[in-house]
Design an enzyme around this catalytic site. Structure first.
Site, mmCIF file in Angstrom:
data_model
loop_
_atom_site.group_PDB
_atom_site.id
_atom_site.type_symbol
_atom_site.label_atom_id
_atom_site.label_comp_id
_atom_site.label_asym_id
_atom_site.label_seq_id
_atom_site.Cartn_x
_atom_site.Cartn_y
_atom_site.Cartn_z
ATOM 1 N N GLY A 30 48.783 41.370 15.729
ATOM 2 C CA GLY A 30 49.006 41.625 17.046
ATOM 3 C C GLY A 30 47.364 40.487 18.156
ATOM 4 N N TYR B 161 57.737 38.375 6.730
ATOM 5 C CA TYR B 161 57.543 38.464 8.059
ATOM 6 C C TYR B 161 55.897 38.815 8.747
ATOM 7 C CZ TYR B 161 57.356 36.377 12.569
ATOM 8 O OH TYR B 161 56.493 35.234 13.810
ATOM 9 N N CYS C 246 51.281 45.903 15.156
ATOM 10 C CA CYS C 246 49.747 46.215 15.164
ATOM 11 C C CYS C 246 48.842 46.405 14.181
ATOM 12 C CB CYS C 246 49.006 47.915 16.437
ATOM 13 S SG CYS C 246 50.369 47.936 17.875
ATOM 14 N N ASN D 3 49.030 52.299 14.344
ATOM 15 C CA ASN D 3 49.984 51.151 14.257
ATOM 16 C C ASN D 3 51.143 51.835 14.033
ATOM 17 O OD1 ASN D 3 51.457 49.027 13.552
ATOM 18 N ND2 ASN D 3 50.931 48.562 11.293
ATOM 19 N N GLY D 4 52.224 51.591 14.897
ATOM 20 C CA GLY D 4 53.877 52.648 14.675
ATOM 21 C C GLY D 4 54.153 52.651 16.100
ATOM 22 N N CYS E 73 58.860 49.542 5.935
ATOM 23 C CA CYS E 73 59.955 48.609 6.450
ATOM 24 C C CYS E 73 59.574 46.802 5.777
ATOM 25 C CB CYS E 73 58.712 48.367 7.894
ATOM 26 S SG CYS E 73 59.551 46.697 8.710
#
Length: 419
Positions: A124, A339, A98, A198-199, A333
């Site tokens: 998103g 990506y 997100c 976000n998460g 991450c």
């Protein structure tokens, strides 16, 4: 994803922030080595204050003008093995990609938020929303679809004020998409709060079960709603300590922005799973965003990351930083660099473009092939293909052309649609 460790509470007051800025207008110039994606130690910087006014603190109301009725009734439930009920749709699945935005101190906050969400649209495409604060009232507009589908001039006119937060939502399947579009707005004993997240909270089911056993009623299937309930039941004062208490109970990934009647707050989990950066516009307005590409579009200068385990509070007195949670070795991450993020962003202190080019160069070294041309799978593979081609001494050619009128296939709700 590893769960976070037990979190300690804040012992220092807001009147003792550590410094934030060395250079008032630094430019992002990440120069780390290809194999080192994440900075080890945060820099110390010097503080600044905003020249903005704030209304006296008192209990406020909030209004909602929205396609997303957060109070919609959840009709589809199925019991889990422990006897607790949760939604049967896919919305309880992880949805890390997100995008969030927060702006403080600009009279065009909601419109800047709208533009910043445009820059984060790749994170998103299911839904978008903005909450602004005007005359001590939190006003919300949310809806399903792209940012340009949800907002128009008349919708933005309903979002006055110099503070705003925004969210774009990663697509998932299920019937409850509408009510799960963020930011969420909730009232509690001392006022109202809006949040964009976000998460993914890995202990969400346990938290929800505990809260429901103590009388909480959930209106969505989003793990973000659990954060609002934790804030509401906290006995701590002031509001900032309620966020601290809530974060002590969270496990997993969270980069969140909160807005109240007079404050903008940004929080990042102690492992720094998801990115969150801070910038500043020329008029002194403070901006938080998931990626630096959002700062670029609204002409905000990138200052630094929100550090893992850090809370940044922005109000009329300036910017205050609290290192409220222990921050072990970062677990950022890697897929952000592979990506998720745009190549023109700086994520975890490193240029995404440089990372992807290095990936291609490493691949050419470790897995060389006899070929005539190098072709990228657009768009996320383009920069890696350029790196491979340069290292291998082979021409780069466009062999696959992507339609830019189609969204990102990775975040489509089903494999059938992706195919």
């Amino acid at each position: 994803m590893a769960a976070t460790t037990n979190l300690s509470s804040v012992s220092s007051s807001l009147e003792k922030p550590y410094s934030l800025y060395n250079n008032p207008s630094p430019k992002p110039k990440p120069k780390p080595k290809p194999f080192s994606l994440f900075p080890k130690t945060p820099q110390k910087t010097s503080s600044f204050s905003l020249k903005s006014s704030s209304s006296p603190t008192h209990r406020i109301l909030f209004t909602v003008s929205s396609k997303n009725a957060i109070s919609d009734v959840i009709s589809a439930y199925e019991p889990d093995p422990d006897g607790h009920s949760f939604s049967s749709d896919d919305d309880v699945k992880p949805r890390e990609e997100c995008g969030v935005v927060g702006i403080y101190g600009d009279p065009e906050a909601s419109r800047l938020c709208y533009l910043a969400l445009h820059a984060l649209q790749h994170r998103g495409q299911e839904g978008a929303g903005i909450v602004s604060v005007h005359e001590n009232v939190l006003q919300s507009v949310t809806g399903v679809g792209l940012v340009s589908d949800v907002f128009n001039e008349s919708k933005l006119d309903k979002l006055p004020g110099d503070m705003a937060i925004g969210h774009v939502r990663y697509s998932t399947a299920g019937s409850s998409m509408l009510k799960n579009v963020q930011p969420f707005v909730a009232g509690y004993r001392f006022g109202s709060v809006g949040v964009a997240h976000n998460g993914n909270l890995v202990n969400y089911k346990a938290l929800r079960a505990m809260l429901e056993e103590n009388g909480s009623i959930f209106n969505t299937t989003s793990d973000t709603e659990a954060v609002l309930h934790l804030i509401a039941i906290s006995k701590a004062r002031p509001f900032i300590l309620r966020i601290v208490e809530a974060c002590e109970k969270l496990e997993g990934a969270y980069s969140m922005v909160f807005v109240t009647e007079d404050k903008l707050v940004a929080v990042r989990d102690p492992f720094g799973f998801r990115p969150l950066v801070m910038g500043r516009r020329s008029n002194g307005a403070v901006v938080f965003a998931s990626e630096t590409c959002a700062l670029d579009l609204i002409e905000a200068t990138y200052e630094r990351e929100v550090y893992p385990g850090e809370m940044l509070v922005v109000d009329k007195a300036g910017v205050h930083s609290l290192c409220l949670l222990p921050h072990p070795e970062p677990k950022s991450c890697i897929f952000e660099h592979i990506y998720f993020a745009l190549p023109n962003s700086v994520v975890f202190g490193r240029s995404v473009y440089e990372s992807r080019r290095a990936f291609g160069e490493i691949l050419a070294t470790e897995a060389p092939v006899d070929c005539d041309v190098v072709i990228a799978v657009p768009d996320s593979g383009v920069v890696a293909a350029l790196g491979y081609a340069a290292k291998a001494g082979v021409a780069f050619q466009q062999g696959l052309i992507r339609s830019h009128y189609v969204g990102r296939t990775f975040i489509e709700p089903s494999q059938k649609i992706r195919d």
